[in-house]
Write a protein that holds these residues in place. Structure first.
Motif, mmCIF file in Angstrom:
data_model
loop_
_atom_site.group_PDB
_atom_site.id
_atom_site.type_symbol
_atom_site.label_atom_id
_atom_site.label_comp_id
_atom_site.label_asym_id
_atom_site.label_seq_id
_atom_site.Cartn_x
_atom_site.Cartn_y
_atom_site.Cartn_z
ATOM 1 N N LEU A 42 10.121 -24.180 -64.710
ATOM 2 C CA LEU A 42 10.462 -26.307 -64.379
ATOM 3 C C LEU A 42 11.316 -26.335 -65.346
ATOM 4 O O LEU A 42 12.017 -27.503 -64.927
ATOM 5 C CB LEU A 42 8.647 -26.640 -64.536
ATOM 6 N N ALA A 43 11.564 -25.827 -66.641
ATOM 7 C CA ALA A 43 12.181 -26.198 -67.963
ATOM 8 C C ALA A 43 13.642 -25.602 -67.130
ATOM 9 O O ALA A 43 14.801 -26.561 -67.233
ATOM 10 C CB ALA A 43 12.041 -25.896 -68.778
ATOM 11 N N ALA A 44 13.880 -24.942 -67.173
ATOM 12 C CA ALA A 44 15.505 -24.427 -66.511
ATOM 13 C C ALA A 44 16.023 -25.080 -65.039
ATOM 14 O O ALA A 44 16.946 -26.239 -65.459
ATOM 15 C CB ALA A 44 15.380 -23.444 -65.418
ATOM 16 N N LEU A 45 14.685 -25.731 -64.064
ATOM 17 C CA LEU A 45 15.393 -26.680 -63.290
ATOM 18 C C LEU A 45 15.576 -28.041 -64.111
ATOM 19 O O LEU A 45 16.342 -28.905 -63.260
ATOM 20 C CB LEU A 45 14.232 -26.853 -62.363
ATOM 21 N N HIS A 46 14.756 -28.850 -64.775
ATOM 22 C CA HIS A 46 15.100 -30.018 -66.224
ATOM 23 C C HIS A 46 16.753 -29.936 -66.861
ATOM 24 O O HIS A 46 16.661 -30.261 -66.348
ATOM 25 C CB HIS A 46 14.327 -30.009 -66.635
ATOM 26 N N ALA B 28 6.021 -18.764 -49.479
ATOM 27 C CA ALA B 28 6.948 -17.949 -50.048
ATOM 28 C C ALA B 28 7.711 -18.349 -51.581
ATOM 29 O O ALA B 28 7.844 -17.410 -52.548
ATOM 30 C CB ALA B 28 8.871 -19.220 -49.863
ATOM 31 N N LEU B 29 7.336 -19.290 -52.454
ATOM 32 C CA LEU B 29 7.611 -19.423 -54.217
ATOM 33 C C LEU B 29 6.160 -19.237 -54.835
ATOM 34 O O LEU B 29 6.660 -18.570 -55.438
ATOM 35 C CB LEU B 29 7.883 -20.962 -54.265
ATOM 36 N N ALA B 30 5.768 -19.405 -54.324
ATOM 37 C CA ALA B 30 4.712 -18.053 -54.806
ATOM 38 C C ALA B 30 4.474 -16.869 -55.079
ATOM 39 O O ALA B 30 3.888 -16.131 -55.921
ATOM 40 C CB ALA B 30 2.928 -18.992 -54.273
ATOM 41 N N ALA B 31 4.950 -16.564 -54.043
ATOM 42 C CA ALA B 31 5.004 -14.849 -53.755
ATOM 43 C C ALA B 31 6.489 -14.406 -54.877
ATOM 44 O O ALA B 31 6.084 -13.191 -55.004
ATOM 45 C CB ALA B 31 5.196 -14.715 -52.635
ATOM 46 N N LYS B 32 7.099 -15.293 -54.654
ATOM 47 C CA LYS B 32 8.376 -14.777 -55.668
ATOM 48 C C LYS B 32 8.184 -15.444 -57.455
ATOM 49 O O LYS B 32 8.672 -15.358 -58.036
ATOM 50 C CB LYS B 32 9.013 -15.682 -56.023
ATOM 51 N N ALA B 33 6.371 -15.801 -57.303
ATOM 52 C CA ALA B 33 6.132 -16.768 -58.772
ATOM 53 C C ALA B 33 6.506 -16.878 -59.498
ATOM 54 O O ALA B 33 6.507 -17.705 -60.634
ATOM 55 C CB ALA B 33 5.794 -15.551 -59.356
ATOM 56 N N LEU B 34 6.759 -17.781 -58.424
ATOM 57 C CA LEU B 34 7.344 -19.618 -59.186
ATOM 58 C C LEU B 34 6.825 -20.757 -59.531
ATOM 59 O O LEU B 34 7.205 -21.487 -59.915
ATOM 60 C CB LEU B 34 8.814 -20.241 -58.403
ATOM 61 N N PRO C 226 17.175 -26.249 -47.119
ATOM 62 C CA PRO C 226 17.542 -24.250 -47.919
ATOM 63 C C PRO C 226 15.815 -24.894 -48.750
ATOM 64 O O PRO C 226 16.237 -25.649 -49.618
ATOM 65 C CB PRO C 226 19.100 -24.203 -47.833
ATOM 66 N N ALA C 227 16.298 -23.409 -48.854
ATOM 67 C CA ALA C 227 14.579 -23.587 -49.999
ATOM 68 C C ALA C 227 15.267 -23.574 -51.243
ATOM 69 O O ALA C 227 14.667 -24.175 -52.035
ATOM 70 C CB ALA C 227 14.151 -21.643 -49.897
ATOM 71 N N ASN C 228 16.761 -23.489 -51.913
ATOM 72 C CA ASN C 228 16.966 -23.411 -52.956
ATOM 73 C C ASN C 228 17.171 -25.105 -52.984
ATOM 74 O O ASN C 228 16.575 -25.532 -54.258
ATOM 75 C CB ASN C 228 18.373 -23.014 -53.082
ATOM 76 N N CYS C 229 17.673 -26.301 -51.746
ATOM 77 C CA CYS C 229 17.283 -27.517 -52.384
ATOM 78 C C CYS C 229 16.411 -27.911 -52.396
ATOM 79 O O CYS C 229 15.974 -29.194 -53.447
ATOM 80 C CB CYS C 229 17.952 -28.105 -50.413
ATOM 81 N N ARG C 230 14.845 -27.605 -51.947
ATOM 82 C CA ARG C 230 13.682 -27.682 -52.197
ATOM 83 C C ARG C 230 13.392 -26.936 -53.263
ATOM 84 O O ARG C 230 12.348 -28.223 -54.386
ATOM 85 C CB ARG C 230 11.901 -26.623 -51.338
#
Length: 160
Positions: free
Chosen positions: A67-71, A41-47, A2-6
């Motif tokens: 990225l900081a939030a993911l860290h 898809a991630l670029a379209a969401k500005a991630l 799933p995209a959220n795992c990626r």
């Protein structure tokens, strides 16, 4: 996957560091086409930002706030994901780290991933390998070599 795992697996990327799409194939364990679809898809969401270089290679740069939030939120899973990435580069450990070719990312950032995976002995081995140091100096300069030594020393001191 799933995209959220990626997205969660992006937590292993160092801050302000562009990564090649080939790395994402290893990290996400998927095809180039699946990486391209996910990146769009991630670029379209500005991630993240995506760039296609003149030689055809695709690189991306995650947005720093994301990225900081993911860290922060993926700290528990990060060692496993660092190990997954290292194993992808070394074909599951069949290829020695010092023999992995430079894709513009690996040589510069292998120290970050070894520390993240808790593989301090492997980092020490690279730092004591004159051939590896020549490769690292060529790819990342003196600052890159010093950064890896600092990573190793600081992490060893924390373990003691």
């Amino acid at each position: 996957m799933p995209a959220n795992c990626r997205v969660a697996r992006l937590a292993v990327i160092p801050a302000q560091t562009p990564v090649p799409a080939s790395l994402l194939c290893l990290l996400w364990q998927c095809t180039e086409a699946e990486v391209a679809t996910t990146l769009s898809a991630l670029a379209a969401k500005a991630l993240l930002n995506v760039a296609k270089l003149p030689d055809g290679r695709v690189w991306c740069l995650p947005q720093q706030d994301q990225l900081a939030a993911l860290h922060a939120s993926c700290r528990d899973r990060a060692p496993r994901d660092h190990a997954r990435l290292l194993d992808g580069y070394t074909s599951g450990g069949l290829l020695p780290l010092a023999a992995v070719g430079d894709d513009g990312y690996f040589v510069q950032n292998v120290g970050h991933h070894l520390v993240g995976a808790g593989r301090l002995d492997q980092l020490r081995g690279l730092l004591l390998d004159p051939g590896w140091l020549v490769v690292k100096l060529g790819a990342a300069g003196v600052a890159g070599v010093v950064a890896d030594f600092r990573r190793w020393v600081l992490d060893v001191c924390l373990v003691w």
